[in-house]
Motif scaffolding. Structure first.
Motif, PDB file in Angstrom:
ATOM      1  N   ILE A  56      87.993  16.929  -9.915  1.00  0.00           N
ATOM      2  CA  ILE A  56      86.251  17.508  -9.976  1.00  0.00           C
ATOM      3  C   ILE A  56      86.319  16.058 -10.912  1.00  0.00           C
ATOM      4  N   ALA A  57      84.414  16.329 -10.669  1.00  0.00           N
ATOM      5  CA  ALA A  57      84.206  14.717 -11.315  1.00  0.00           C
ATOM      6  C   ALA A  57      82.736  15.225 -11.610  1.00  0.00           C
ATOM      7  N   TYR A  58      82.260  15.054 -12.732  1.00  0.00           N
ATOM      8  CA  TYR A  58      80.936  15.603 -12.978  1.00  0.00           C
ATOM      9  C   TYR A  58      80.140  14.793 -13.486  1.00  0.00           C
ATOM     10  N   GLY A  59      78.655  14.348 -12.901  1.00  0.00           N
ATOM     11  CA  GLY A  59      78.139  13.881 -13.775  1.00  0.00           C
ATOM     12  C   GLY A  59      78.285  12.223 -12.809  1.00  0.00           C
ATOM     13  N   GLY A  60      76.749  11.084 -13.146  1.00  0.00           N
ATOM     14  CA  GLY A  60      76.759   9.969 -12.376  1.00  0.00           C
ATOM     15  C   GLY A  60      76.332  10.307 -11.194  1.00  0.00           C
ATOM     16  N   LYS A  61      77.470   9.741 -10.077  1.00  0.00           N
ATOM     17  CA  LYS A  61      76.843   9.640  -8.822  1.00  0.00           C
ATOM     18  C   LYS A  61      77.679  10.749  -7.520  1.00  0.00           C
ATOM     19  N   ALA A  62      78.230  11.448  -8.016  1.00  0.00           N
ATOM     20  CA  ALA A  62      78.919  12.356  -7.961  1.00  0.00           C
ATOM     21  C   ALA A  62      78.509  13.455  -7.264  1.00  0.00           C
ATOM     22  N   GLY A  63      78.865  15.009  -6.567  1.00  0.00           N
ATOM     23  CA  GLY A  63      78.354  15.827  -5.605  1.00  0.00           C
ATOM     24  C   GLY A  63      77.550  14.427  -4.754  1.00  0.00           C
ATOM     25  N   ALA A  64      77.169  15.488  -3.659  1.00  0.00           N
ATOM     26  CA  ALA A  64      75.632  14.714  -2.775  1.00  0.00           C
ATOM     27  C   ALA A  64      74.869  14.973  -3.216  1.00  0.00           C
ATOM     28  N   GLU A  65      73.703  14.074  -1.994  1.00  0.00           N
ATOM     29  CA  GLU A  65      72.204  13.909  -2.285  1.00  0.00           C
ATOM     30  C   GLU A  65      71.375  15.342  -1.976  1.00  0.00           C
ATOM     31  N   GLY A  66      70.554  16.084  -3.098  1.00  0.00           N
ATOM     32  CA  GLY A  66      69.906  16.863  -2.910  1.00  0.00           C
ATOM     33  C   GLY A  66      69.117  17.339  -2.061  1.00  0.00           C
ATOM     34  N   ASP A  67      67.863  17.766  -1.838  1.00  0.00           N
ATOM     35  CA  ASP A  67      67.227  18.249  -1.267  1.00  0.00           C
ATOM     36  C   ASP A  67      65.775  17.273  -1.965  1.00  0.00           C
ATOM     37  N   ALA A  68      65.497  17.655  -3.153  1.00  0.00           N
ATOM     38  CA  ALA A  68      64.402  17.055  -4.258  1.00  0.00           C
ATOM     39  C   ALA A  68      65.086  15.495  -4.337  1.00  0.00           C
ATOM     40  N   GLU A  69      64.198  14.760  -5.094  1.00  0.00           N
ATOM     41  CA  GLU A  69      64.747  12.878  -5.094  1.00  0.00           C
ATOM     42  C   GLU A  69      65.835  13.387  -5.759  1.00  0.00           C
ATOM     43  N   HIS A  70      66.222  12.228  -6.075  1.00  0.00           N
ATOM     44  CA  HIS A  70      66.974  11.896  -7.209  1.00  0.00           C
ATOM     45  C   HIS A  70      68.397  12.762  -7.347  1.00  0.00           C
ATOM     46  N   SER A  71      68.204  14.209  -6.694  1.00  0.00           N
ATOM     47  CA  SER A  71      68.832  15.697  -7.281  1.00  0.00           C
ATOM     48  C   SER A  71      70.049  15.594  -6.541  1.00  0.00           C
ATOM     49  N   ARG A  72      71.363  16.440  -7.100  1.00  0.00           N
ATOM     50  CA  ARG A  72      72.537  15.905  -6.621  1.00  0.00           C
ATOM     51  C   ARG A  72      73.319  17.143  -6.785  1.00  0.00           C
ATOM     52  N   VAL A  73      73.705  17.967  -5.244  1.00  0.00           N
ATOM     53  CA  VAL A  73      74.098  19.142  -5.223  1.00  0.00           C
ATOM     54  C   VAL A  73      75.825  18.883  -5.370  1.00  0.00           C
ATOM     55  N   GLY A  74      76.715  20.100  -5.653  1.00  0.00           N
ATOM     56  CA  GLY A  74      78.004  20.235  -5.273  1.00  0.00           C
ATOM     57  C   GLY A  74      78.676  20.108  -3.852  1.00  0.00           C
TER      58      GLY A  74
END
Ligand SMILES: Nc1ncnc2c1ncn2[C@@H]1O[C@H](COP(=O)(O)OP(=O)(O)O)[C@@H](O)[C@H]1O
Ligand SMILES: [Mg+2]
Length: 666
Positions: free
Chosen positions: A482-500
């Motif tokens: 499990i990695a958290y923060g940085g470039k972890a996660g996928a791109e979210g709908d909002a700009e610069h947001s990231r989701v699991g």
């Protein structure tokens, strides 16, 4: 895709034992009518048809079995096939893989075809299949483009067994008016290049122009390739969708380079080679280039970009350079120079075998008796175990009876029902556990390097579990992160947001499709994430990664997209993820605590200045001294809170440790 391969012999008649059954059944029915051909004739006819139906034709009609359904997915499948071959080959050559993937748009040329001349009555026209599949479809009457829905509709119509697409005009085509279709195929040219072994000239055409030409199938190594369908099916797909051959360039590093166009004669499943060229150049590896239609490039979670990103994650020793159709170049840099250990070829353990595996193996073994075949072609089958199996299979049947399986018979004479019974009874015997040295994981250190390289997370935890078995004897191993923060996660709908995101792998190969039915998704779902302060992980910058490692992966279907939800497997995935979650959760919790402490302190300090001022206004005191005193009080107070927090944290850590120990014991 191993299941896919197993289907082939049945359909192609190469393995006529399987094909005979339906032939006999249908011929019984046919013999009833007086004018109909005799049973023997029907059987002969059917056998002939089975033979003529080549492997290539079978898959031409059943392309979804090989992952060719949907435009995005088809492109991912093509890249997957070429890239897995490329990495396999580099590992064979003991070279650090440098893989080049290029996707070039090929400008689509609009094509026109006159379909009909109006008679003042007709409103329905069949659309030819080469137009139906195209990307752009304009319908013109005397040079004027008609509006879809307003002036015409496209309908599917059933005709016999086939579906045809029909154009329905809202008003009949006027007498003498010309109906013209305009369409274009959006083509993409895919090129994949590696620095692997290269292919000898004599084998090159076969590797890319004949299905089932692979040599790796019976090696039973934990491997990426399957059984010689990947590369050649891409050739066929290029041919089906664009009518063009593929182009290959290959060199063995001996200054002799060979280039050629390759296509497949689907009727005979054989390679057709043209434009051969040989010259001298310092080149080792393979470059394959092919043009496709019915494919789309995008950066969705199912697309090529995501596939390569994940491939880079699970293969820290690989470097991938991707050229996207719009001209952007993406580099997935190598995180480690350590080549993975090469898996030893392992004989299959009896518990991992399916009926069709057994049939395949029985038809190609060197052994002359069933009993010796079982001992030599499988691991962990002793002569005693063969006797046990013989007794079990033949319980209740006397020798020479139809259901009696004579273990002195030739393996090639094994029938499907007999093989099925053998497999069923194999499950009842207690076998020696299989060798686990054949399990090749990414490894904790390697995975850490690669997560750091690609995701630069704030915090991560990687876990590699000990090998376990499922179905009573098939070894497997789970590694998770499990990695958290940085470039972890996928791109979210909002700009610069990231989701699991959940990153699923089986033997390092990313699984992008069918997430819902996969044991990995199930493992994630069974966890109570609130325990780790990760209740809403889906809206956090989190990557949850699981790699399932086994020589035999129980896929849910022929497409190899999801791992079947066997209890032992889901439990292991769950345990691995909980270990990761605990550490990441603790980190997030302490972050939160620091934030709270800071906040409390800020509040105190914010008012100190104001309070001291008011006090000096009221009674003349030394403002400086007052401030210092108040500050001291504030510090003491927050320190008490912090000590409390510390205690709480220690308690939590002890709890977590106890929980972990309990889990390990259970
Ligand atoms: N890039 C490559 N470098 C070296 N050999 C290759 C390459 N691509 C394909 N081959 C050869 O062609 C064979 C057929 O490839 P493929 O159809 O994908 O089947 P598989 O990977 O299942 O063996 C491979 O087994 C390999 O021997
Ligand atoms: Mg392959």
């Amino acid at each position: 895709m191993s299941e896919a391969k197993k289907e082939v012999p049945k359909a192609s008649g190469e393995n006529s034992k399987a094909a005979q059954k339906p032939a006999l059944e249908s011929s019984k029915g046919a013999s009833k009518g007086t004018a109909e051909p005799s049973l023997e004739e029907v059987e002969r006819q059917l056998a002939k048809e089975f033979k003529e139906y080549s492997v290539a034709e079978f898959f031409k009609k059943n392309r979804q079995m090989l992952g060719y359904s949907g435009k995005v997915r088809s492109l991912t499948t093509i890249v997957h096939e070429y890239v897995t071959n490329a990495i396999d080959s580099c590992e064979d050559a003991k070279a650090l893989p440098d893989i080049l993937v290029e996707i070039h748009p090929v400008s689509a040329k609009v094509q026109r075809e006159e379909i009909a001349v109006g008679d003042g009555v007709t409103t329905r026209f069949d659309i030819p299949s080469h137009v139906v599949e195209a990307d752009v479809l304009n319908v013109l009457v005397d040079g004027v483009v008609l509006a879809l829905k307003k002036e015409y509709e496209l309908k599917n119509e059933k005709r016999g067994r086939d579906m045809v697409k029909v154009l329905v005009l809202k008003s009949p085509l006027a007498k003498g008016s010309k109906l013209v279709y305009e369409w274009a195929y959006g083509h993409l040219r895919v090129a994949v290049q590696d620095n692997g072994t290269g292919i000898p000239k004599s084998k090159a055409a076969q590797a890319f122009g004949q299905l089932l030409s692979g040599t790796k199938f019976y090696q039973r190594r934990q491997k990426r390739g399957q059984q010689g369908i990947g590369a050649s099916y891409a050739t066929l797909f290029s041919q089906i969708t664009t009518g063009k051959p593929i182009h290959i360039k290959t060199g063995l590093g001996n200054y002799k380079v060979f280039e050629a166009d390759v296509s497949i004669d689907a009727k005979s499943n054989s390679a057709v080679v043209s434009n051969e060229k040989e010259y001298s150049q310092n080149f080792r590896g393979v470059r394959v280039e092919a043009e496709f239609a019915e494919v789309t490039y995008n950066r969705s979670e199912y697309g090529v970009y995501e596939y390569l990103r994940r491939t880079a994650l699970s293969n820290p020793h690989v470097q991938i350079s991707l050229l996207e159709p719009a001209g952007e170049r993406v580099e997935f840099l190598r995180a480690s120079k350590d080549l993975p250990r090469k898996p030893e070829p392992a004989l299959p353990h009896p518990l991992g075998i399916t009926t069709s595996d057994l049939m395949d193996m029985a038809s190609s073994t060197q052994s002359r008796k069933l009993s010796s075949f079982l001992q030599t072609d499988f691991s962990r089958i002793s002569s005693d175990k063969v006797k046990d199996l013989e007794t079990l299979v033949n319980a209740g049947h006397k020798s020479k009876e139809p259901l009696y399986v004579d273990f002195n018979r030739s393996p090639g004479s094994l029938t499907w029902p007999e093989a099925e019974r053998l497999v069923q009874n194999i499950q009842k015997i207690k076998w020696i556990a299989p060798d686990t040295s054949s399990l090749i994981s990414i490894g904790e250190g390697q995975l850490q390097k690669s997560l750091k390289n690609l995701l630069q997370p704030e915090v991560m935890k990687v876990v590699e579990r000990k090998p376990r078995v499922f179905r009573g004897g098939i070894p497997f191993l789970v590694e998770a992160a499990i990695a958290y923060g940085g470039k972890a996660g996928a791109e979210g709908d909002a700009e610069h947001s990231r989701v699991g995101e959940i990153l699923r792998f089986s033997n390092r190969v990313p699984l992008l499709f069918d997430a819902g039915s996969c044991a990995i998704t199930e493992g994630v779902k069974t966890i109570d994430w609130t325990r780790y302060d990760l209740k809403d992980w889906e809206s956090k910058p989190i990557s949850i990664l699981v790699n399932f490692v086994s020589v035999f992966v129980p896929y849910t279907g022929a497409g190899k997209l999801a791992i079947s939800q066997e209890d032992e497997i889901v439990q292991e995935i769950r345990a691995a993820l909980m270990e990761c979650a605990r550490e990441v959760g603790t980190y997030l919790h302490s972050l939160q605590r620091i934030e709270e402490q800071e906040y409390r302190r800020q509040i105190f300090f914010r008012y100190i200045g104001e309070v001291s001022q008011s006090l000096t206004d009221l009674t003349p005191t030394d403002k400086k001294m007052l401030e210092a005193k108040l500050r001291k009080i504030a510090e003491q107070r927050t320190a008490v809170e912090e000590a409390k927090d510390e205690q709480e944290k220690e308690l939590e850590e002890m709890e977590a440790k106890a929980a972990k120990e309990m889990e390990e014991q259970g």
